[in-house]
Write a protein that holds these residues in place. Structure first.
Motif, short mmCIF file in Angstrom:
data_model
loop_
_atom_site.label_atom_id
_atom_site.label_comp_id
_atom_site.label_asym_id
_atom_site.label_seq_id
_atom_site.Cartn_x
_atom_site.Cartn_y
_atom_site.Cartn_z
N TYR A 251 0.62 -1.15 0.10
CA TYR A 251 -0.12 -0.10 0.04
C TYR A 251 0.72 1.22 -0.04
CZ TYR A 251 -4.47 -2.43 1.12
OH TYR A 251 -5.49 -3.25 1.07
N ARG B 100 -2.98 10.86 3.61
CA ARG B 100 -3.26 9.85 4.45
C ARG B 100 -4.17 8.63 3.78
NH1 ARG B 100 -5.51 13.46 9.16
NH2 ARG B 100 -7.46 12.73 8.35
N GLN B 101 -4.46 8.89 2.58
CA GLN B 101 -5.39 7.78 1.93
C GLN B 101 -4.48 6.63 1.63
OE1 GLN B 101 -8.90 8.97 0.82
NE2 GLN B 101 -9.31 6.50 0.77
N MET B 102 -4.72 5.68 2.11
CA MET B 102 -4.19 4.38 1.69
C MET B 102 -4.60 3.76 0.34
SD MET B 102 -1.97 3.32 4.32
CE MET B 102 -2.11 1.45 4.69
N ARG C 213 -0.85 -6.50 -5.21
CA ARG C 213 -1.28 -7.61 -4.39
C ARG C 213 -0.54 -8.94 -5.10
NH1 ARG C 213 -7.31 -9.05 -4.09
NH2 ARG C 213 -6.70 -11.07 -3.82
N PHE D 199 0.19 -5.09 9.18
CA PHE D 199 1.11 -4.12 8.34
C PHE D 199 2.47 -4.25 8.77
CE2 PHE D 199 -1.77 -1.90 5.44
CZ PHE D 199 -3.25 -1.89 6.07
N TYR E 295 -13.84 -2.28 8.40
CA TYR E 295 -12.90 -2.67 9.31
C TYR E 295 -12.67 -1.26 9.95
CZ TYR E 295 -12.31 -6.32 5.86
OH TYR E 295 -12.63 -7.49 4.94
N TYR F 268 -8.96 0.58 11.74
CA TYR F 268 -7.62 0.27 12.27
C TYR F 268 -7.01 1.88 12.77
CZ TYR F 268 -7.42 -3.52 8.75
OH TYR F 268 -7.48 -4.39 7.96
N GLN G 282 -3.55 3.87 13.40
CA GLN G 282 -2.29 4.08 13.04
C GLN G 282 -1.62 5.21 13.87
OE1 GLN G 282 -1.82 5.47 8.87
NE2 GLN G 282 0.10 4.97 8.67
N PRO H 60 -0.70 0.96 10.42
CA PRO H 60 -2.03 0.58 11.10
C PRO H 60 -2.09 -0.69 11.62
CG PRO H 60 -2.16 1.19 8.79
CD PRO H 60 -0.58 0.97 8.94
N PHE I 292 -5.07 -3.41 13.41
CA PHE I 292 -6.28 -3.66 13.38
C PHE I 292 -7.02 -3.67 14.60
CE2 PHE I 292 -9.97 -6.16 12.13
CZ PHE I 292 -10.22 -6.96 13.45
N LEU J 239 -8.45 4.78 11.03
CA LEU J 239 -8.61 4.61 9.46
C LEU J 239 -9.79 3.53 9.58
CD1 LEU J 239 -5.10 3.84 8.23
CD2 LEU J 239 -6.37 5.97 7.62
N GLY K 280 -11.55 -10.12 -1.47
CA GLY K 280 -11.86 -8.97 -1.80
C GLY K 280 -10.99 -7.62 -1.26
N GLU K 281 -10.65 -6.78 -1.97
CA GLU K 281 -9.79 -5.67 -1.79
C GLU K 281 -10.27 -4.71 -0.42
OE1 GLU K 281 -8.64 -3.27 -4.91
OE2 GLU K 281 -7.78 -1.59 -3.80
N GLN K 282 -9.60 -4.29 0.44
CA GLN K 282 -9.86 -3.26 1.43
C GLN K 282 -9.72 -1.95 0.59
OE1 GLN K 282 -8.70 -4.00 5.21
NE2 GLN K 282 -8.94 -6.25 5.05
N PHE L 95 -9.68 2.27 1.67
CA PHE L 95 -9.41 2.81 2.75
C PHE L 95 -10.09 4.34 2.81
CE2 PHE L 95 -6.76 0.53 5.85
CZ PHE L 95 -6.60 -0.52 5.06
N GLY L 96 -10.50 4.71 3.92
CA GLY L 96 -11.05 6.13 4.05
C GLY L 96 -9.67 7.03 4.32
N PRO L 97 -9.94 8.31 4.27
CA PRO L 97 -9.02 9.22 4.49
C PRO L 97 -8.53 9.28 6.23
CG PRO L 97 -10.77 10.54 4.46
CD PRO L 97 -11.15 8.91 3.99
N GLY L 98 -9.21 8.68 6.81
CA GLY L 98 -8.76 8.82 8.18
C GLY L 98 -9.48 9.82 9.16
N THR L 99 -9.46 9.56 10.35
CA THR L 99 -9.70 10.80 11.41
C THR L 99 -8.59 10.81 12.33
OG1 THR L 99 -12.00 10.62 11.31
CG2 THR L 99 -11.03 11.61 13.46
#
Lengths: 116, 114
Positions: free
Chosen positions: A37, A43-45, A50, A106, B33, B35, B37, B43, B45, B91, B101-103, B105-109
């Motif tokens: 990743y 911050r966007q992963m 893969r 990770f 999910y 996570y 960080q 990150p 889990f 995250l 299936g691929e995860q 991600f959002g931009p996080g808080t």
């Protein structure tokens, strides 16, 4: 839990050159997924590439390719023809292929700097 | 929306306060999910939902942390009696829930506890 190790905290590469990021992992499972990743300052992963453990062929996505050595539990990422936009933190991640274990484990990450 | 969204983007709170962090997954994704960080780390889990139920909450650090997903879509991560050590980026990711299936991600808080 599986352990993912990235031994290079930082890597620097000249624009248009190639850089290789290292990753090793520890598992007793035979079937699993490995990922790289990219995380820019936003911050966007973002998923870069893969690899499925049961596939012997190394995955490739444009300028990104991996060297997957299952016996050595090694999964390195090669970035070819590096571009300024490749500058980011890169994380190696592991996921079991078990039906109820979808969480990602990770590594600590490698910061890639691209020099113009 | 097209991607995973998280609100707020940043949250500053005082030690001991209660906070809620929200995640809106990709429409149709059954798996969600959370996570955490910490600065300079990868990150870690926290919890995984399949539909409305928590399929795996083994990553929650203690009973101050709790998450819900009452209708199988939006999820809220709740932290009680916040401590300075809770400061991190939280995250959220979602996936189709299918094997392999691929995860996404959002931009996080970014949570800062003062």
């Amino acid at each position: 839990a599986q352990t993912v190790t990235q031994s290079q905290p930082e890597m620097s590469v000249q624009e248009a050159e190639t850089v290789t990021l290292s990753c090793t992992y520890d598992t007793s499972e035979s079937d699993y997924y490995l990922f790289w990743y990219k995380q820019p300052p936003s911050r966007q992963m973002i998923l870069v590439i893969r690899q499925e453990a049961y596939k012997q062929q190394n995955a490739t996505e444009n300028r990104f390719s991996v060297n997957f050595q299952k016996a050595a539990k090694s999964f390195s990422l090669k970035i070819s023809d590096s571009q300024l936009g490749d500058a980011a933190m890169y994380f190696c991640a592991y996921r079991s292929a078990g039906s109820n274990d979808y969480k990602l484990s990770f590594g600590a990450g490698t910061t890639v700097t691209v020099r113009a | 929306g097209a991607g995973v969204s998280q609100t707020p983007s940043n949250k500053v709170t005082e030690k001991g306060k209660y906070v809620e962090l929200r995640c809106d997954p990709i429409s149709g994704h059954t798996a969600l999910y959370w996570y955490r960080q910490s600065l300079g780390q990868g990150p870690e889990f926290l919890i995984y939902f399949q539909g409305t139920g928590a399929a795996d909450d083994s990553g929650l650090p203690n009973d101050r942390f709790f998450a819900v997903r009452p209708e199988g879509s939006v999820s809220t991560l709740k932290i009680q009696r916040t401590e300075r050590g809770d400061s991190a980026v939280y995250l959220c990711a979602s996936s189709s829930g299918l094997a392999g299936g691929e995860q996404y991600f959002g931009p996080g808080t970014r949570l800062t506890v003062t």
